[in-house]
Design a protein around this motif. Structure first.
Motif, PDB file in Angstrom:
ATOM      1  N   LEU A  64      -3.236 -28.628  23.727  1.00 30.90           N
ATOM      2  CA  LEU A  64      -2.711 -27.872  22.583  1.00 30.90           C
ATOM      3  C   LEU A  64      -1.287 -27.432  22.812  1.00 30.90           C
ATOM      4  CD1 LEU A  64      -5.753 -25.585  21.810  1.00 30.90           C
ATOM      5  CD2 LEU A  64      -5.047 -27.652  20.639  1.00 30.90           C
ATOM      6  N   CYS A  65      -0.845 -27.478  24.067  1.00 29.65           N
ATOM      7  CA  CYS A  65       0.469 -26.906  24.373  1.00 29.65           C
ATOM      8  C   CYS A  65       1.474 -27.996  24.701  1.00 29.65           C
ATOM      9  CB  CYS A  65       0.346 -25.916  25.525  1.00 29.65           C
ATOM     10  SG  CYS A  65      -0.041 -26.717  27.089  1.00 29.65           S
ATOM     11  N   GLY A  66       1.073 -29.254  24.489  1.00 34.41           N
ATOM     12  CA  GLY A  66       2.002 -30.349  24.762  1.00 34.41           C
ATOM     13  C   GLY A  66       2.283 -30.506  26.251  1.00 34.41           C
ATOM     14  N   LYS A  70      -0.106 -24.130  29.285  1.00 39.19           N
ATOM     15  CA  LYS A  70      -0.377 -22.852  28.625  1.00 39.19           C
ATOM     16  C   LYS A  70      -1.751 -22.794  27.941  1.00 39.19           C
ATOM     17  CE  LYS A  70       3.788 -21.188  29.257  1.00 39.19           C
ATOM     18  NZ  LYS A  70       3.928 -20.352  30.446  1.00 39.19           N
ATOM     19  N   CYS A  71      -2.405 -23.937  27.727  1.00 41.75           N
ATOM     20  CA  CYS A  71      -3.621 -23.899  26.898  1.00 41.75           C
ATOM     21  C   CYS A  71      -4.907 -24.113  27.685  1.00 41.75           C
ATOM     22  CB  CYS A  71      -3.527 -24.942  25.775  1.00 41.75           C
ATOM     23  SG  CYS A  71      -3.638 -26.642  26.358  1.00 41.75           S
ATOM     24  N   ALA A  72      -4.815 -24.702  28.853  1.00 42.16           N
ATOM     25  CA  ALA A  72      -5.985 -24.989  29.710  1.00 42.16           C
ATOM     26  C   ALA A  72      -7.007 -25.895  29.029  1.00 42.16           C
ATOM     27  CB  ALA A  72      -6.650 -23.687  30.159  1.00 42.16           C
ATOM     28  N   LYS A  73      -6.595 -26.619  27.989  1.00 42.10           N
ATOM     29  CA  LYS A  73      -7.541 -27.513  27.323  1.00 42.10           C
ATOM     30  C   LYS A  73      -7.624 -28.865  28.032  1.00 42.10           C
ATOM     31  CE  LYS A  73      -8.456 -24.535  24.156  1.00 42.10           C
ATOM     32  NZ  LYS A  73      -9.684 -23.752  24.304  1.00 42.10           N
ATOM     33  N   CYS A  74      -6.686 -29.131  28.938  1.00 34.60           N
ATOM     34  CA  CYS A  74      -6.611 -30.455  29.552  1.00 34.60           C
ATOM     35  C   CYS A  74      -7.373 -30.533  30.870  1.00 34.60           C
ATOM     36  CB  CYS A  74      -5.142 -30.807  29.785  1.00 34.60           C
ATOM     37  SG  CYS A  74      -4.329 -29.603  30.853  1.00 34.60           S
ATOM     38  N   LYS A  75      -8.320 -29.591  31.054  1.00 31.52           N
ATOM     39  CA  LYS A  75      -9.047 -29.567  32.325  1.00 31.52           C
ATOM     40  C   LYS A  75      -9.753 -30.900  32.576  1.00 31.52           C
ATOM     41  CE  LYS A  75     -10.135 -24.673  31.989  1.00 31.52           C
ATOM     42  NZ  LYS A  75     -11.218 -23.732  31.642  1.00 31.52           N
TER      43      LYS A  75
END
Ligand code: FES
Length: 632
Positions: A64-66, A70-75
């Motif tokens: 989400l943060c490119g 910053k978003c921790a969605k790419c775990k």
């Protein structure tokens, strides 16, 4: 693939050739990352973050943060040697996650041979049901046994075809290039495929050896900001041969359309990168669908999508859509060669359904076609909820449409422990003496997705944990009013209370989460309310409500009413989830010339309404934020 992006291989995991030295001082040949997604292995040798490497092989880690950490969605959990934890990872990952080897895909890089499993997501948007369309194919196939050229018979190849197919027959350069080998390899026994042109003529699109009259396919695409779905159909019978869905490969540039539009506008290669990413996703879907089907016999594609997805795929500037006064470059229906866009179908044409407005795209048009709102005498409402809530209200003769920027909360973004609808996402919640949870795949909970959040907030409202203004009440306020087990789940102090759904693994709904849902549902509610005022009707006059898209399909209708996503006076039985209605519209257009014509008429008839232009917009929006007081 872009230059310098690494050596990519798919499907096998062979040897590891040696290469130059990477930035970590490792041999490039040793930096082999293999992503495992749906049983398929895609390898790349390059020195970059896992987020970037996944993108280069055509896969997506959520982001989400490119990639700014910053978003921790790419775990992800890479297996093999990797770079040490960065300060951002130490900040964003818990100790328990770090012990398990969880990394931020945008921060970690390989230091050798690494395997990275990619979680499967629930990418289906639900079934609309059968395609009730009589196929009217746009093409015809003619089997010909031609006399070979000879000294006394010196017609050109195209003239030889014209002698059987009509004087006006033409073909573009790409088709002419294939003509000589196709005729001669098949001993002049060939099948010519002729496609109708908009001007009423016919164009030669392919010449194939032998009699292939029984094989003609098309793919209907629904290009969503998050998910892309393709349906491979038999053009003669309308039968579905296969379908596939993938995450939109543009994810690394942000979850919402405006982040992507900004990238296209601000970076010199931004538009090209985004176009390549979506074409990569489309090509993967084609590969997934076309096992056993000759891609040369896929002749026609239809595309629906929001206006920015439409512009990015066509490599049109999304700039005019993103900034006031918000217009498109074009809303017209377009037909282009698939190969001109980089789509791996040599003989296909792509039909882009027309757009309705800058923020109401061909996907909403698809929903209207599928539900038949434009032909109904009843007042009907369709709401397609994604990062934008696009909606249409009306009946035959008068349809209004608008877009409500709900934000990505319903997709689990900007939610403390939000996640998309993949394995381990809490998708259903009930509160009785204690909490009952359901997760996707019956796996241990890893987070909560949009339908789970709506359920959780609806249940918290019903039990009085959340008041109508959206305040998560402190535990002392609820002593004696709640069963002890529910009360124990309220943890925190001062203004920072949260409600624990699962203790191990820990998943909670925070006050901020409730606010995000309040904002998102308020935005959708406001859109519906404004459209009703514009048409001068009450909610009770709406005979049917169609909830389209993945979220609309999986959401509990009772919970949707309980949180006030829709006006609470709409009876429950009038609300119906319709799955991927946009994709259904695309399928209908693929099969039928009449539907394509109807799509053009409807796109011109639907009135696009800009919400903020309504004189009472702010007042309605503020009213829409409140949660309904009576909970059923
Ligand atoms: S934290 Fe990695 S993409 Fe946002």
């Amino acid at each position: 693939m872009e230059e310098g992006s690494g050596r990519v291989s798919t499907g096998t995991d062979g040897g590891c050739p040696r290469g130059p030295t990477g930035q970590n001082g490792e041999r490039m040949g040793e930096l082999r990352t293999t992503f495992i997604s749906r049983g398929r292995r895609s390898s790349i040798e390059a020195d970059a973050s896992f987020l970037e490497l996944a993108r280069r092989v055509g896969l997506s880690l959520p982001s989400l943060c490119g990639g700014r950490g910053k978003c921790a969605k790419c775990k992800c959990r890479p297996q093999g040697p990797t770079t040490p934890f960065t300060p951002l990872e130490l900040e964003m990952l818990t100790e328990a996650e770090r012990d398990l080897g969880v990394r931020l895909g945008c921060q970690a890089r390989p230091l050798g041979a690494v395997e990275v499993p990619i979680e499967e997501e629930r990418l289906d948007k639900g079934d609309y049901g059968e395609v009730r369309v009589t196929p009217e194919p746009i093409l015809r196939k003619v089997y010909l046994e031609l006399t070979p050229a000879a000294m006394h018979d010196d017609l050109s190849d195209i003239e030889r075809l014209r002698a059987h197919l009509g004087d006006g027959l033409g073909g573009d350069l790409a088709t002419l290039r294939t003509l000589a080998p196709a005729l001669r390899q098949a001993d002049f026994r060939v099948t010519a495929t002729l496609m109708a042109t908009p001007r009423g003529g016919e164009e030669l699109v392919s010449v194939e050896g032998g009699d292939t009259r029984g094989q003609a396919y098309g793919i209907a695409f629904d290009i969503g900001t998050t998910t892309v779905v393709g349906y491979l159909l038999d053009l003669a019978t309308g039968a579905e041969i296969a379908r596939a869905s993938r995450l939109n490969g543009q994810q690394p540039w942000g979850a919402d359309v405006l982040s992507r539009a900004s990238h296209a506008m601000e970076q010199p290669e931004g538009g090209a990168e985004l176009q390549a990413a979506i074409v990569g996703t489309i090509n993967q879907i084609i590969e997934d669908c076309c096992a056993g089907v000759d891609v040369r016999q896929v002749y026609y594609l239809t595309v629906v999508g929001n206006s920015i997805m439409h512009h990015l795929l066509l490599r049109l500037s999304p700039g005019p859509i993103a900034v006031s006064p918000y217009v498109t470059v074009t809303r017209d229906p377009l037909t282009v060669r698939a190969a001109d866009l980089g789509i791996a179908l040599p003989n296909a044409r792509v039909f882009f359904l027309p757009l309705i407005g800058a923020y109401v795209g061909a996907d909403t048009l698809g929903v209207i076609l599928a539900t038949g709102m434009d032909q109904s005498d009843e007042m009907q409402l369709a709401v397609d909820i994604g990062t934008n809530g696009e909606m249409a209200l009306g009946s035959r003769g008068k349809l209004l449409a608008c877009s409500a920027p709900a934000g990505p909360a319903f997709e689990g973004a900007e939610i403390h422990q939000g996640m998309r609808a993949s394995v381990g996402a809490i998708d259903r919640v009930r509160l009785a003496e204690d909490v009952r949870l359901w997760t996707i795949g019956d796996a241990p909970p890893r987070g909560i997705c949009g339908s789970g959040l709506i359920d959780a907030v609806a249940q918290m409202l019903r039990r009085g944990l959340v008041d109508s203004r959206g305040r998560l009440l402190p535990r002392p306020h609820l002593e004696g009013k709640l069963p002890p087990k529910l009360l124990e789940r309220l943890v925190g102090q001062g203004h920072t209370w949260e409600f624990v759904l699962s203790r191990d693994p820990y998943v909670a709904v925070t006050q901020d989460d409730v606010r995000q849902i309040q904002l998102a549902k308020g935005t959708i509610h406001c859109g519906v309310q404004v459209l009703m005022e514009e048409l001068g009707i009450q909610a009770s006059q709406i005979a049917r409500v169609f909830l389209a898209g993945a979220f609309g399909n999986f959401i509990d209708r009772r919970s949707a009413l309980a949180v006030g996503l829709l006006p609470p006076t709409i009876p429950l039985e009038r609300i119906q989830g319709v799955g991927n209605a946009a994709g259904q519209g695309s399928r209908m257009a693929l099969l039928s010339t009449s539907i394509r014509k109807r799509s053009e008429t409807v796109a011109r008839q639907v009135e696009y309404f800009e919400l903020s232009k309504h004189p009472r917009f702010e007042e309605i929006f503020i009213d829409s934020l409140a949660f309904p007081t009576s909970q059923g």
